[in-house]
Design a protein around this motif. Structure first.
Motif, PDB file in Angstrom:
ATOM      1  N   ARG A   1       0.850  -1.189   0.000  1.00 43.05           N
ATOM      2  CA  ARG A   1       0.000   0.000   0.000  1.00 43.05           C
ATOM      3  C   ARG A   1       0.883   1.236   0.000  1.00 43.05           C
ATOM      4  O   ARG A   1       1.847   1.327   0.765  1.00 43.05           O
ATOM      5  N   VAL A   2       0.583   2.212  -0.864  1.00 43.64           N
ATOM      6  CA  VAL A   2       1.368   3.435  -0.916  1.00 43.64           C
ATOM      7  C   VAL A   2       1.213   4.194   0.402  1.00 43.64           C
ATOM      8  O   VAL A   2       0.117   4.267   0.963  1.00 43.64           O
ATOM      9  N   CYS A   3       2.305   4.719   0.939  1.00 43.48           N
ATOM     10  CA  CYS A   3       2.242   5.420   2.227  1.00 43.48           C
ATOM     11  C   CYS A   3       1.675   6.829   2.044  1.00 43.48           C
ATOM     12  O   CYS A   3       1.623   7.354   0.932  1.00 43.48           O
ATOM     13  N   ARG A   4       1.259   7.432   3.147  1.00 41.35           N
ATOM     14  CA  ARG A   4       0.630   8.760   3.089  1.00 41.35           C
ATOM     15  C   ARG A   4       1.587   9.812   2.527  1.00 41.35           C
ATOM     16  O   ARG A   4       1.188  10.686   1.764  1.00 41.35           O
ATOM     17  N   ASP A   5       2.871   9.704   2.909  1.00 42.66           N
ATOM     18  CA  ASP A   5       3.834  10.702   2.459  1.00 42.66           C
ATOM     19  C   ASP A   5       4.024  10.638   0.947  1.00 42.66           C
ATOM     20  O   ASP A   5       4.025  11.658   0.266  1.00 42.66           O
ATOM     21  N   CYS A   6       4.186   9.436   0.412  1.00 48.85           N
ATOM     22  CA  CYS A   6       4.385   9.288  -1.038  1.00 48.85           C
ATOM     23  C   CYS A   6       3.128   9.675  -1.807  1.00 48.85           C
ATOM     24  O   CYS A   6       3.208  10.177  -2.929  1.00 48.85           O
ATOM     25  N   HIS A   7       1.970   9.445  -1.203  1.00 44.34           N
ATOM     26  CA  HIS A   7       0.703   9.832  -1.838  1.00 44.34           C
ATOM     27  C   HIS A   7       0.640  11.353  -1.974  1.00 44.34           C
ATOM     28  O   HIS A   7       0.299  11.886  -3.042  1.00 44.34           O
ATOM     29  N   SER A   8       0.999  12.062  -0.908  1.00 40.73           N
ATOM     30  CA  SER A   8       1.006  13.531  -0.943  1.00 40.73           C
ATOM     31  C   SER A   8       2.043  14.046  -1.928  1.00 40.73           C
ATOM     32  O   SER A   8       1.794  15.001  -2.677  1.00 40.73           O
TER      33      SER A   8
ATOM     34  N   SER B   1       2.492  15.858  -9.666  1.00 38.80           N
ATOM     35  CA  SER B   1       1.605  15.914 -10.835  1.00 38.80           C
ATOM     36  C   SER B   1       1.176  17.349 -11.133  1.00 38.80           C
ATOM     37  O   SER B   1       1.007  17.729 -12.293  1.00 38.80           O
ATOM     38  N   LYS B   2       1.034  18.146 -10.074  1.00 38.35           N
ATOM     39  CA  LYS B   2       0.643  19.544 -10.252  1.00 38.35           C
ATOM     40  C   LYS B   2       1.794  20.378 -10.815  1.00 38.35           C
ATOM     41  O   LYS B   2       1.611  21.166 -11.747  1.00 38.35           O
ATOM     42  N   ILE B   3       2.993  20.192 -10.275  1.00 36.99           N
ATOM     43  CA  ILE B   3       4.144  20.990 -10.691  1.00 36.99           C
ATOM     44  C   ILE B   3       4.581  20.652 -12.119  1.00 36.99           C
ATOM     45  O   ILE B   3       4.880  21.539 -12.916  1.00 36.99           O
ATOM     46  N   THR B   4       4.603  19.351 -12.420  1.00 42.21           N
ATOM     47  CA  THR B   4       5.125  18.922 -13.726  1.00 42.21           C
ATOM     48  C   THR B   4       4.063  18.867 -14.818  1.00 42.21           C
ATOM     49  O   THR B   4       4.400  18.767 -15.999  1.00 42.21           O
ATOM     50  N   GLY B   5       2.788  18.921 -14.425  1.00 40.73           N
ATOM     51  CA  GLY B   5       1.725  18.803 -15.417  1.00 40.73           C
ATOM     52  C   GLY B   5       1.611  17.395 -15.982  1.00 40.73           C
ATOM     53  O   GLY B   5       1.054  17.182 -17.060  1.00 40.73           O
ATOM     54  N   ARG B   6       2.138  16.432 -15.243  1.00 41.35           N
ATOM     55  CA  ARG B   6       2.092  15.034 -15.686  1.00 41.35           C
ATOM     56  C   ARG B   6       0.983  14.252 -14.972  1.00 41.35           C
ATOM     57  O   ARG B   6       0.583  14.603 -13.870  1.00 41.35           O
ATOM     58  N   GLU B   7       0.565  13.191 -15.615  1.00 45.38           N
ATOM     59  CA  GLU B   7      -0.344  12.245 -14.988  1.00 45.38           C
ATOM     60  C   GLU B   7       0.510  11.084 -14.481  1.00 45.38           C
ATOM     61  O   GLU B   7       1.354  10.556 -15.201  1.00 45.38           O
ATOM     62  N   ILE B   8       0.310  10.718 -13.221  1.00 47.95           N
ATOM     63  CA  ILE B   8       1.049   9.607 -12.625  1.00 47.95           C
ATOM     64  C   ILE B   8       0.038   8.537 -12.218  1.00 47.95           C
ATOM     65  O   ILE B   8      -0.798   8.767 -11.353  1.00 47.95           O
ATOM     66  N   VAL B   9       0.115   7.390 -12.850  1.00 51.48           N
ATOM     67  CA  VAL B   9      -0.806   6.295 -12.541  1.00 51.48           C
ATOM     68  C   VAL B   9      -0.056   5.259 -11.718  1.00 51.48           C
ATOM     69  O   VAL B   9       0.942   4.682 -12.171  1.00 51.48           O
ATOM     70  N   THR B  10      -0.522   5.047 -10.492  1.00 52.24           N
ATOM     71  CA  THR B  10       0.128   4.103  -9.587  1.00 52.24           C
ATOM     72  C   THR B  10      -0.840   2.993  -9.193  1.00 52.24           C
ATOM     73  O   THR B  10      -1.976   3.262  -8.820  1.00 52.24           O
ATOM     74  N   ARG B  11      -0.384   1.775  -9.297  1.00 51.15           N
ATOM     75  CA  ARG B  11      -1.173   0.629  -8.838  1.00 51.15           C
ATOM     76  C   ARG B  11      -0.499   0.073  -7.594  1.00 51.15           C
ATOM     77  O   ARG B  11       0.602  -0.450  -7.651  1.00 51.15           O
TER      78      ARG B  11
END
Length: 242
Positions: A200-207, A213-223
Motif C-alpha cells: 500500500r502506498v504510504c501517506r507521504d508518497c501519496h502527498s 503531478s501539479k508541478i510537472t503537469g504530468r499524470e502519474i498512474v500508480t497501482r
C-alpha cells in the motif's frame, strides 16, 4: 443478503467495518465487531485499526489492546499496521510487543518495491536503492525538487514506523519517489508515468505524487496493493481514500 441466498462472511463484515471506521463512526463499527457470530479475524480488526489511526483515536486502541494482540494470524500487514500506529504515537513498548509477536510467529515484513515501465522495459526500485546506474541523478533530482514541493505545501512525514531499517527512515528515498524521479528524468515532458507498488502506498508518497503531478503537469498512474491511483493536477482519483 439473505434475500439473495448469500451467507455473510468475514470479508463482508470487514468491508462494513472499514466503511464505518473510515467515516469516523468507530462506535458502530466496534459494536458490529463485538456482535459477530464468529471470531473477528485480522481483516476486520485491521479495518477498525486503520479507522482509529485516521481519526487519531489511540484511546480506543489502548482499551482493546488485548483483543488486538490476541488475534491469531499470519498476516504481516496486520502486525505492521499495529506497530506503525504505536510508533507514530511514540509508544515504543507496545511497538516492541507487536514486533516481538511477528518474530515469535516467524513472520517478516514484506520488503517494499516499486516498478516503472519506460519504452517497454521494467525498472525496479527498493527503498533507499543505490544500485541503479542513474542513482546520482535520481537523488540529485529529488534533492533539487524538494524546494518546489515544499513551496506547494508538501511537508514530508518522518517515517518512525520502521526503526530497524535505516534506509526506510528517510522518506525521500522511498521506492515510489525513486521511480517517479527516474521516470521524469528519462521521459519527455507531459509523458504519463505508470508505476506499480507491491504494498500500500504510504501517506507521504501519496502527498508527494499529488504535488509532483501539479508541478510537472504530468499524470502519474500508480497501482498499489489496494487500488489504482491516478494523480493529476494535484489531486488523486481515490479522493484520498485508500
Amino acid at each position: 443478503m439473505a434475500e439473495f441466498g448469500v451467507e455473510p462472511n468475514h470479508d463482508h463484515f470487514a468491508c462494513i467495518v472499514d466503511l464505518l471506521s473510515r467515516a469516523g463512526d468507530l462506535t458502530k463499527a466496534f459494536r458490529i465487531i463485538t456482535s459477530l457470530p464468529f471470531p473477528s479475524d485480522s481483516s476486520i480488526w485491521g479495518a477498525f485499526l486503520n479507522g482509529c489511526r485516521i481519526h487519531k483515536r489511540m484511546d480506543i486502541i489502548k482499551n482493546i489492546e488485548k483483543n488486538l494482540l490476541d488475534v491469531d494470524t499470519a498476516d504481516t500487514g496486520y502486525y505492521t499496521l499495529l506497530s506503525n500506529i504505536y510508533a507514530e504515537e511514540g509508544t515504543w513498548d507496545e511497538f516492541g510487543k507487536a514486533r516481538s509477536m511477528m518474530k515469535c510467529k516467524g513472520l517478516r515484513k514484506v520488503p517494499g518495491y516499486s516498478t516503472i515501465e519506460i519504452d517497454r522495459r521494467i525498472y525496479r526500485f527498493g527503498p533507499g536503492d543505490t544500485s541503479h546506474s542513474q542513482t546520482t541523478d535520481i537523488y540529485r533530482f529529488l534533492e533539487n525538487f524538494q524546494t518546489l514541493v515544499h513551496a506547494q505545501g508538501y511537508d514530508s512525514e518522518p517515517d518512525n514506523s520502521i526503526v530497524e531499517f535505516r534506509k526506510e527512515n528517510n522518506v525521500m528515498s522511498h521506492s515510489e519517489k525513486l521511480a517517479i524521479a527516474f521516470g521524469i528524468i528519462n521521459t519527455r515532458p507531459g509523458t504519463t508515468l505508470r508505476i506499480t507498488k507491491n504494498l500500500r502506498v504510504c501517506r507521504d508518497c501519496h502527498s508527494f505524487a499529488k504535488i509532483v503531478s501539479k508541478i510537472t503537469g504530468r499524470e502519474i498512474v500508480t497501482r498499489d496493493l489496494n487500488r489504482f491511483h491516478c494523480f493529476k493536477n494535484g489531486s488523486c482519483s481515490c479522493k484520498d481514500y485508500w
